[in-house]
Write an enzyme that holds these catalytic residues in place. Structure first.
Site, PDB file in Angstrom:
ATOM      1  N   ILE A  52      60.734  66.306  24.757  1.00 15.06           N
ATOM      2  CA  ILE A  52      60.793  66.198  23.299  1.00 15.06           C
ATOM      3  C   ILE A  52      62.032  65.401  22.927  1.00 15.06           C
ATOM      4  O   ILE A  52      63.159  65.906  22.975  1.00 15.06           O
ATOM      5  CB  ILE A  52      60.825  67.593  22.651  1.00 15.06           C
ATOM      6  CG1 ILE A  52      59.616  68.424  23.103  1.00 15.06           C
ATOM      7  CG2 ILE A  52      60.845  67.475  21.124  1.00 15.06           C
ATOM      8  CD1 ILE A  52      59.664  69.868  22.640  1.00 15.06           C
ATOM      9  N   THR A  67      62.584  60.601  18.782  1.00 19.99           N
ATOM     10  CA  THR A  67      61.534  59.790  18.166  1.00 19.99           C
ATOM     11  C   THR A  67      60.155  60.145  18.684  1.00 19.99           C
ATOM     12  O   THR A  67      59.206  60.273  17.906  1.00 19.99           O
ATOM     13  CB  THR A  67      61.807  58.290  18.411  1.00 19.99           C
ATOM     14  OG1 THR A  67      63.112  57.961  17.936  1.00 19.99           O
ATOM     15  CG2 THR A  67      60.778  57.435  17.682  1.00 19.99           C
ATOM     16  N   HIS A  68      60.028  60.306  19.989  1.00 15.99           N
ATOM     17  CA  HIS A  68      58.723  60.583  20.585  1.00 15.99           C
ATOM     18  C   HIS A  68      58.762  61.822  21.470  1.00 15.99           C
ATOM     19  O   HIS A  68      59.808  62.156  22.050  1.00 15.99           O
ATOM     20  CB  HIS A  68      58.236  59.386  21.414  1.00 15.99           C
ATOM     21  CG  HIS A  68      57.898  58.179  20.601  1.00 15.99           C
ATOM     22  ND1 HIS A  68      58.697  57.052  20.568  1.00 15.99           N
ATOM     23  CD2 HIS A  68      56.860  57.926  19.766  1.00 15.99           C
ATOM     24  CE1 HIS A  68      58.169  56.160  19.756  1.00 15.99           C
ATOM     25  NE2 HIS A  68      57.054  56.661  19.257  1.00 15.99           N
ATOM     26  N   GLY A  85      72.671  66.583  26.765  1.00 11.34           N
ATOM     27  CA  GLY A  85      71.262  66.648  26.443  1.00 11.34           C
ATOM     28  C   GLY A  85      70.453  66.885  27.710  1.00 11.34           C
ATOM     29  O   GLY A  85      70.764  66.336  28.773  1.00 11.34           O
ATOM     30  N   ALA A  86      69.419  67.716  27.615  1.00 12.65           N
ATOM     31  CA  ALA A  86      68.615  68.042  28.791  1.00 12.65           C
ATOM     32  C   ALA A  86      67.969  66.805  29.397  1.00 12.65           C
ATOM     33  O   ALA A  86      67.789  66.719  30.620  1.00 12.65           O
ATOM     34  CB  ALA A  86      67.541  69.064  28.407  1.00 12.65           C
ATOM     35  N   ASP A  87      67.624  65.828  28.562  1.00 13.82           N
ATOM     36  CA  ASP A  87      67.000  64.612  29.082  1.00 13.82           C
ATOM     37  C   ASP A  87      67.949  63.834  29.985  1.00 13.82           C
ATOM     38  O   ASP A  87      67.505  63.178  30.948  1.00 13.82           O
ATOM     39  CB  ASP A  87      66.514  63.723  27.935  1.00 13.82           C
ATOM     40  CG  ASP A  87      67.623  63.345  26.952  1.00 13.82           C
ATOM     41  OD1 ASP A  87      68.617  64.097  26.829  1.00 13.82           O
ATOM     42  OD2 ASP A  87      67.490  62.294  26.293  1.00 13.82           O
ATOM     43  N   LYS A  98      56.952  63.003  24.858  1.00 19.91           N
ATOM     44  CA  LYS A  98      56.151  62.506  25.970  1.00 19.91           C
ATOM     45  C   LYS A  98      55.675  63.676  26.811  1.00 19.91           C
ATOM     46  O   LYS A  98      56.422  64.638  27.021  1.00 19.91           O
ATOM     47  CB  LYS A  98      56.957  61.550  26.855  1.00 19.91           C
ATOM     48  CG  LYS A  98      57.154  60.165  26.246  1.00 19.91           C
ATOM     49  CD  LYS A  98      58.287  60.069  25.278  1.00 19.91           C
ATOM     50  CE  LYS A  98      59.630  60.203  25.940  1.00 19.91           C
ATOM     51  NZ  LYS A  98      60.746  60.106  24.961  1.00 19.91           N
ATOM     52  N   TYR A 102      80.699  67.045  34.262  1.00 18.99           N
ATOM     53  CA  TYR A 102      80.966  66.890  32.832  1.00 18.99           C
ATOM     54  C   TYR A 102      81.929  67.983  32.379  1.00 18.99           C
ATOM     55  O   TYR A 102      81.852  69.124  32.837  1.00 18.99           O
ATOM     56  CB  TYR A 102      79.649  67.011  32.064  1.00 18.99           C
ATOM     57  CG  TYR A 102      79.500  66.110  30.872  1.00 18.99           C
ATOM     58  CD1 TYR A 102      79.519  64.725  31.004  1.00 18.99           C
ATOM     59  CD2 TYR A 102      79.297  66.628  29.595  1.00 18.99           C
ATOM     60  CE1 TYR A 102      79.342  63.890  29.906  1.00 18.99           C
ATOM     61  CE2 TYR A 102      79.114  65.812  28.489  1.00 18.99           C
ATOM     62  CZ  TYR A 102      79.153  64.442  28.650  1.00 18.99           C
ATOM     63  OH  TYR A 102      78.982  63.615  27.564  1.00 18.99           O
TER      64      TYR A 102
END
Length: 278
Positions: free
Chosen positions: A7, A10-11, A107-109, A13, A100
């Protein structure tokens, strides 16, 4: 089958995997107001068009950078599929050490991209995600996620320019005929395409200088296929990298669960009135 859901801003997938085989994939607009019912109907319709049945889904893995859009998806998975989804977060055991300063800011992505890139292209590796933001992710030679860089994305940069410049209008992003634009549309296309390609290469070169060695560069995101041919440093284009990362992480956790004698699929029976966490 595993349903992987990414999620984004914008999109949204989705990819369906049967073992390691990619069975089907879809792209939707991210909508924080879409309900669990709407998502269930959409998923069923998309699968039926491919001759598939939601009942074939045995596991779900999700990464999200949009909390309001995550809630109905999780509710749908629990209620309609009877599954407890894997929601990628800072406490998930991905098998990748993270250097980090505050992993909860990630972000998880970004982690999913790094995991997939290391698994499929080795380490060190650099990921360039050309989505709403342009993001560089860096994995060290030892396989540690080091961090990266973030810049405004191609589309939002162009939108901001058009809003602030009275004589410019929206254009379709496409490859220009040449660097010297002979019209405003061509000039915008040249500036965007070659400018962002140059930005990618410049940041990659600085990253490699800090790593002390070159690294393969993998591009993903909706605009990767357009920008990558103009970059000197991008070597691979992998539009499904984030979803592959979810697949790799799910595989790792499933193997660990199998080794401990756990069950791969366990129906969810939430208590009455239970709330879906955001």
């Amino acid at each position: 089958m595993l349903l992987a859901i990414d999620i984004g801003n914008t999109h949204t997938k989705m990819s369906l995997y049967d073992g390691s085989r990619h069975v089907a994939g879809w792209r939707l607009s991210t909508n924080g107001e879409r309900t669990a019912d709407e998502f269930a109907v959409t998923l069923a319709a998309l699968m039926q068009r491919r001759g598939l049945d939601p009942g074939q889904i045995t596991a779900v893995a999700i990464c999200s950078v949009v909390p309001p859009a995550l809630v109905p998806v999780v509710a749908m998975v629990r209620r309609d599929l009877g599954l407890e989804p894997l929601i990628l977060g800072p406490d998930t055991d991905t098998g990748m050490p993270v250097a980090y300063e505050n992993p909860r800011e990630l972000g998880a992505d970004r982690i999913a991209n790094a995991v997939a890139a290391r698994a499929e292209y080795g380490a060190p590796v650099i990921v360039v995600d050309l989505g709403t933001a342009t993001k560089w992710e860096v994995v060290s030679p030892e396989g540690v996620y080091l961090g990266g860089a973030i810049a405004p994305g191609v589309a939002i940069s162009l939108d901001a320019l058009v809003r602030r410049a009275a004589r410019l209008s929206r254009i379709e992003l496409a490859r220009p005929r040449q660097a010297i634009g002979r019209s405003t549309v061509e000039a915008l296309r040249a500036g965007v395409l070659y400018g962002f390609a140059g930005q990618i290469d410049a940041v990659v070169e600085r990253i490699e200088a800090e790593l002390g060695q070159p690294a393969p560069v993998v591009a993903t995101g909706g605009l990767a296929a357009l920008i990558a041919p103009e970059s000197r440093r991008i070597q691979h284009v992998d539009p499904h990298l984030t979803l592959k990362g979810l697949w790799w992480i799910h595989q790792r956790l499933a193997r660990a669960q199998d080794a401990s004698g756990g069950q791969r699929r366990s129906p969810v029976r939430p208590s009455p009135g239970a709330e879906v966490p955001g």
